[in-house]
Design a protein around this motif. Structure first.
Motif, PDB file in Angstrom:
ATOM      1  N   ALA A 343       0.778  -1.198  -0.074  1.00 14.81           N
ATOM      2  CA  ALA A 343       0.093  -0.063   0.088  1.00 14.81           C
ATOM      3  C   ALA A 343       0.843   1.362  -0.111  1.00 14.81           C
ATOM      4  CB  ALA A 343      -0.906   0.081   1.244  1.00 14.81           C
ATOM      5  N   PRO A 344       1.960   1.381   0.542  1.00 13.15           N
ATOM      6  CA  PRO A 344       2.894   2.575   0.802  1.00 13.15           C
ATOM      7  C   PRO A 344       3.231   3.054  -0.811  1.00 13.15           C
ATOM      8  CG  PRO A 344       3.508   1.297   2.224  1.00 13.15           C
ATOM      9  CD  PRO A 344       2.569   0.336   1.713  1.00 13.15           C
ATOM     10  N   ALA A 345       3.380   1.965  -1.756  1.00 11.31           N
ATOM     11  CA  ALA A 345       3.845   2.253  -3.200  1.00 11.31           C
ATOM     12  C   ALA A 345       2.793   3.292  -3.954  1.00 11.31           C
ATOM     13  CB  ALA A 345       4.307   0.930  -3.894  1.00 11.31           C
ATOM     14  N   PRO A 346       1.713   3.129  -4.030  1.00 13.64           N
ATOM     15  CA  PRO A 346       0.539   3.951  -4.528  1.00 13.64           C
ATOM     16  C   PRO A 346       0.670   5.240  -4.011  1.00 13.64           C
ATOM     17  CG  PRO A 346      -0.290   1.653  -4.430  1.00 13.64           C
ATOM     18  CD  PRO A 346       0.815   1.737  -3.621  1.00 13.64           C
ATOM     19  N   MET A 347       0.913   5.429  -2.660  1.00 11.11           N
ATOM     20  CA  MET A 347       0.950   6.491  -2.201  1.00 11.11           C
ATOM     21  C   MET A 347       2.000   7.457  -2.403  1.00 11.11           C
ATOM     22  SD  MET A 347      -1.859   6.653  -0.347  1.00 11.11           S
ATOM     23  CE  MET A 347      -1.712   8.013   0.722  1.00 11.11           C
ATOM     24  N   LEU A 348       3.095   6.764  -2.790  1.00  9.86           N
ATOM     25  CA  LEU A 348       4.212   7.533  -3.539  1.00  9.86           C
ATOM     26  C   LEU A 348       3.955   8.157  -4.882  1.00  9.86           C
ATOM     27  CD1 LEU A 348       7.296   8.117  -3.533  1.00  9.86           C
ATOM     28  CD2 LEU A 348       7.792   5.952  -4.448  1.00  9.86           C
ATOM     29  N   LEU A 349       3.006   7.551  -5.590  1.00  9.66           N
ATOM     30  CA  LEU A 349       2.501   8.043  -7.034  1.00  9.66           C
ATOM     31  C   LEU A 349       1.512   9.186  -6.861  1.00  9.66           C
ATOM     32  CD1 LEU A 349       2.363   4.502  -8.843  1.00  9.66           C
ATOM     33  CD2 LEU A 349       4.037   6.321  -8.999  1.00  9.66           C
ATOM     34  N   LEU A 350       0.700   9.128  -5.670  1.00 14.32           N
ATOM     35  CA  LEU A 350      -0.197  10.029  -5.422  1.00 14.32           C
ATOM     36  C   LEU A 350       0.484  11.244  -5.082  1.00 14.32           C
ATOM     37  CD1 LEU A 350      -3.253  10.951  -5.097  1.00 14.32           C
ATOM     38  CD2 LEU A 350      -3.256   9.952  -2.603  1.00 14.32           C
ATOM     39  N   SER A 351       1.533  11.376  -4.211  1.00 14.08           N
ATOM     40  CA  SER A 351       2.139  12.664  -3.955  1.00 14.08           C
ATOM     41  C   SER A 351       2.810  13.163  -5.001  1.00 14.08           C
ATOM     42  CB  SER A 351       3.003  12.326  -2.598  1.00 14.08           C
ATOM     43  OG  SER A 351       4.250  11.462  -2.919  1.00 14.08           O
ATOM     44  N   ARG A 352       3.371  12.249  -5.987  1.00 15.32           N
ATOM     45  CA  ARG A 352       3.944  12.835  -7.260  1.00 15.32           C
ATOM     46  C   ARG A 352       2.861  13.557  -8.031  1.00 15.32           C
ATOM     47  NH1 ARG A 352       7.422   8.259 -10.142  1.00 15.32           N
ATOM     48  NH2 ARG A 352       8.599   8.676  -8.261  1.00 15.32           N
ATOM     49  N   LEU A 353       1.548  12.973  -8.089  1.00 13.31           N
ATOM     50  CA  LEU A 353       0.594  13.568  -8.680  1.00 13.31           C
ATOM     51  C   LEU A 353       0.381  15.142  -8.064  1.00 13.31           C
ATOM     52  CD1 LEU A 353      -2.053  13.801 -10.871  1.00 13.31           C
ATOM     53  CD2 LEU A 353      -3.361  12.804  -8.619  1.00 13.31           C
ATOM     54  N   ALA A 354       0.288  15.247  -6.837  1.00 12.84           N
ATOM     55  CA  ALA A 354       0.214  16.488  -6.020  1.00 12.84           C
ATOM     56  C   ALA A 354       1.386  17.424  -6.532  1.00 12.84           C
ATOM     57  CB  ALA A 354       0.150  16.302  -4.549  1.00 12.84           C
ATOM     58  N   ARG A 355       2.487  16.897  -6.395  1.00 13.03           N
ATOM     59  CA  ARG A 355       3.407  17.730  -6.710  1.00 13.03           C
ATOM     60  C   ARG A 355       3.552  18.218  -8.278  1.00 13.03           C
ATOM     61  NH1 ARG A 355       7.457  20.544  -3.539  1.00 13.03           N
ATOM     62  NH2 ARG A 355       8.999  21.535  -5.075  1.00 13.03           N
ATOM     63  N   GLU A 356       3.182  17.249  -9.065  1.00 15.39           N
ATOM     64  CA  GLU A 356       3.144  17.647 -10.724  1.00 15.39           C
ATOM     65  C   GLU A 356       2.063  18.883 -10.769  1.00 15.39           C
ATOM     66  OE1 GLU A 356       2.227  13.981 -12.416  1.00 15.39           O
ATOM     67  OE2 GLU A 356       4.561  13.341 -12.369  1.00 15.39           O
ATOM     68  N   HIS A 357       1.143  18.917  -9.854  1.00 21.65           N
ATOM     69  CA  HIS A 357       0.266  20.041 -10.226  1.00 21.65           C
ATOM     70  C   HIS A 357       0.581  21.355  -9.310  1.00 21.65           C
ATOM     71  CE1 HIS A 357      -2.294  16.964 -11.854  1.00 21.65           C
ATOM     72  NE2 HIS A 357      -2.938  18.178 -12.412  1.00 21.65           N
ATOM     73  N   GLY A 358       1.819  21.300  -8.779  1.00 25.21           N
ATOM     74  CA  GLY A 358       2.433  22.482  -7.988  1.00 25.21           C
ATOM     75  C   GLY A 358       2.064  22.751  -6.812  1.00 25.21           C
ATOM     76  N   TYR A 359       1.553  21.284  -6.020  1.00 22.43           N
ATOM     77  CA  TYR A 359       1.368  21.605  -4.622  1.00 22.43           C
ATOM     78  C   TYR A 359       2.651  20.783  -3.825  1.00 22.43           C
ATOM     79  CZ  TYR A 359      -3.383  23.394  -5.423  1.00 22.43           C
ATOM     80  OH  TYR A 359      -4.120  24.439  -5.613  1.00 22.43           O
ATOM     81  N   ARG A 360       2.869  21.647  -2.670  1.00 20.26           N
ATOM     82  CA  ARG A 360       3.873  20.985  -1.931  1.00 20.26           C
ATOM     83  C   ARG A 360       3.363  20.933  -0.401  1.00 20.26           C
ATOM     84  NH1 ARG A 360       8.323  25.195  -1.942  1.00 20.26           N
ATOM     85  NH2 ARG A 360       8.458  25.060  -3.893  1.00 20.26           N
TER      86      ARG A 360
END
Length: 659
Positions: A343-360
């Motif tokens: 389960a942690p691995a998909p959360m890594l991809l979710l945070s990448r999505l947020a960062r790609e949209h300019g959110y930190r």
């Protein structure tokens, strides 16, 4: 949010080059700047993710006379209120940062300052006059802080990989830490899975001088004596919870100099936090969700329903098994511990999505299940208490059918198995009554290990031996909540699945349900307000019924899950799987029996990992992640091609020559 590192040495000035190397392991935690301070005794390093006082918050930071220096990772959400109070006491400030408030709070209140902070932090303060190093970590362990002692030095950092930047520090497994992980899902502070490397326990402060070291709690979970809270009123408590949670969300959403988004999981917790933002602030909200190609794990319909209701600008990523298998080694490297679920691995991809949209920065719903009794383990314990009153009653045992209505392979659909599993250990005087079946089931993983005397350590008994003496007067739910807050919450939810997967992409997570005032209230509540019969988080539903659609409010609790073993055997196995499970690699790690691993891998290759038992899924994940940890951190040194020099602007303040 940031990364910190440092060295304390009373024998010779610490090397700035070492601290710089440590910072090269933490670029993901601080892409916006870096700094090092050194004098004759200490070197403090910092990499910065700029969120509050972007222009003036550079670290390490000092007070005017340079008698105090700090390197700080986190946020103090009530810093404006503390700053105002400190100003009335004569303190003057040069910046608008919460970091400077911490320094003045330490000057004013010493270790008493930490009980005043409402936030999430890991920090180091150096008192130059007194030659004292102060380390502190927030109440529930949102932010990590590791330390080791070697060669007369104390070395500390936000992540173990930074500590291992010093080649003199031994890199070996701690088998007791591994045994804890293969029982509780994580090592329990101060232990880690690395021998000689500790973590500062949540809610503690360490005060270190040349001759003394004191580690003291400034906060611990406490619950009322059984029956002491019976007169409390549900409606009044629901109103208090609503007020405190609204304020907690507002603090975390508005106290930032950069935009803040929110995760939407499809469950009640993230729905509440997002709904509060849209109702009680006037700032447009962007939300982020994780979906799965496999319908058994996907909660997309609930996520989209909530996003539409709130009118947010919604973003989503859909993950399949191949994605998990591909990203898993990176997830393990950031987690720095074996993990028993993918389960942690998909959360890594979710945070990448947020960062790609300019959110930190994102607000999430983590912590609600621990503080408001949302997990199935609490419901299981309630039913087992019911069965324990008459263990031979078939009618009472039938109540187990009420568990896991969301699960296709629910234990309730295998009555004989359910009665045998949940009927184990019905001694209600056992302080671990709630968790014993799960711990016993998970610790079956130790049957795969190669012989070693440390495996004989009874980690469950050792843990219950650390429970406060007051636990004997707590009710069963309170004891169960203490166990969750001590094991799963800091070690897995907030670490492997939280901070590490967020900060891997330079994203800070903020957790309103872990707000100081929210947790203090929740821990005082009667158990029936949290778990009414089998209705989990009952008071939360009552407090926010007007903000949530019925489909969210009344849906059965469904924990976040992802595909596990099957992720690594889509169309055969990934090359890295074959590499880390090869007989010579297993023998080199020395943790598992090579023959047992070979048989397990042969079985999972035959089945493709599809419809494996819960235990076999955990066996596969335990082997793969432990072998990856050995490959990355013990055979390797924690370094990665992603390592890079500390971010500019880089400041170096060297006071060693003038000490």
């Amino acid at each position: 949010m940031c990364g910190i590192a440092g060295v304390l040495s009373f024998d010779y000035p610490p090397e700035t080059d070492l601290v710089a190397r440590m910072l090269t392991r933490l670029p993901h935690r601080g892409p916006d700047g870096s700094g090092i301070f050194r004098d004759e005794r200490v070197a403090l390093g910092h990499v910065r993710l700029a969120i509050i006082d972007v222009a003036g918050g550079q670290q390490p930071m000092s007070v005017d006379d340079e008698s105090l220096w700090i390197t700080f990772n986190g946020e103090i959400f009530n810093y404006l209120e503390l700053r105002e109070e400190l100003a009335t006491l004569g303190h003057r400030f040069r910046t608008d940062s919460d970091t400077e408030v911490i320094l003045h709070a330490w000057q004013q209140w010493q270790e008493g300052c930490f009980s005043r902070f409402n936030g999430q932090w890991a920090l180091a303060i150096w008192e130059r006059r007194n030659q004292r190093l102060i380390l502190s970590r927030d109440r529930l362990g949102v932010r990590p802080l590791y330390l080791t002692r070697h060669g007369g030095r104390l070395v500390f950092a936000s992540e173990v990989k930074a500590i291992f930047a010093d080649p003199r520090i031994p890199r070996t497994f701690d088998r007791v830490g591994l045994a804890e992980t293969m029982t509780f899902w994580s090592a329990v502070a101060p232990r880690t899975v690395f021998a000689g490397v500790e973590q500062l326990p949540p809610g503690h402060v360490a005060i270190i001088t040349e001759r003394t070291e004191r580690i003291l709690p400034f906060w611990q979970p406490q619950f009322p004596h059984r029956g002491a809270e019976e007169s409390q009123d549900l409606a009044r408590n629901a109103g208090d919870l609503r007020d405190r949670l609204i304020e907690a969300v507002r603090l975390r959403f508005l106290r930032s100099d950069v935009p803040v988004g929110a995760y939407l999981s499809g469950g009640i917790d993230s729905a509440v936090t997002a709904a509060v933002i849209t109702r009680y602030t006037d700032v447009p909200l962007q939300t982020f969700s994780l979906r799965f190609a496999d319908a058994d794990f996907d909660e997309g319909s609930f996520q989209l329903a909530m996003a539409r209701r709130l009118g947010t600008e919604h973003h989503q990523i859909t993950v399949d098994a191949r994605d998990i298998g591909r990203i898993f080694p990176e997830a393990v490297r950031h987690a720095e511990t074996p993990i028993l679920r993918a389960a942690p691995a998909p959360m890594l991809l979710l945070s990448r999505l947020a960062r790609e949209h300019g959110y930190r920065v994102v607000v999430t719903g983590e912590g609600a299940d621990e503080v408001l009794a949302g997990y199935d383990v609490f419901r299981e314990a309630r039913l087992r208490e019911f069965i324990a009153r008459d263990p031979d009653s078939a009618l009472r045992a039938k109540a187990l059918d009420l568990l896991y209505p969301w699960m296709a392979r629910s234990p309730g659909r295998a009555p004989a198995f359910a009665r045998e599993f949940f009927g184990r250990g019905l001694d209600v005087t056992d302080p671990a009554f709630s968790h014993r079946p799960r711990w016993d089931s998970t610790s079956a993983l130790l049957g795969m290990t190669a012989p070693h005397p440390d495996w004989a350590t009874d980690v469950a008994t050792a843990l219950t031996g650390t429970m406060p003496s007051a636990h004997e007067a707590w009710d069963p739910l309170s004891r169960a909540q203490w166990l969750e807050m001590t094991t799963l919450l800091p070690g897995y939810i907030l670490a492997s699945q939280g901070d590490r997967m967020l900060m891997a992409n330079s994203v800070e997570g903020r957790f309103p349900f872990l707000d100081k005032d929210v947790v203090d209230l929740a821990n005082r509540l009667p158990s029936r307000h949290k778990l009414l019969g089998l209705d989990e988080k009952h008071i939360l539903k009552k407090a926010f019924a007007d903000l949530l659609p019925d489909e969210i409010l009344t849906r059965p609790k469904q924990p976040y899950r992802s595909p596990d073993a099957a992720s690594f055997f889509v169309d055969g196995s990934s090359p890295w799987v074959d590499e880390v499970t090869a007989p010579d690699a297993v023998a080199a790690a020395g943790i598992f029996e090579s023959g047992v691993v070979a048989a397990l891998m042969a079985k999972v290759r035959r089945t493709g990992g599809v419809r494996m038992s819960n235990t076999d899924n955990m066996r596969v994940l335990a082997v793969l992640s432990t072998q990856l940890i050995h490959h990355q951190f013990i055979a390797g040194d924690g370094s990665s091609p992603a390592d890079r020099p500390p971010a500019e602007p880089m400041t170096l303040i060297d006071r060693a020559a003038h000490s």
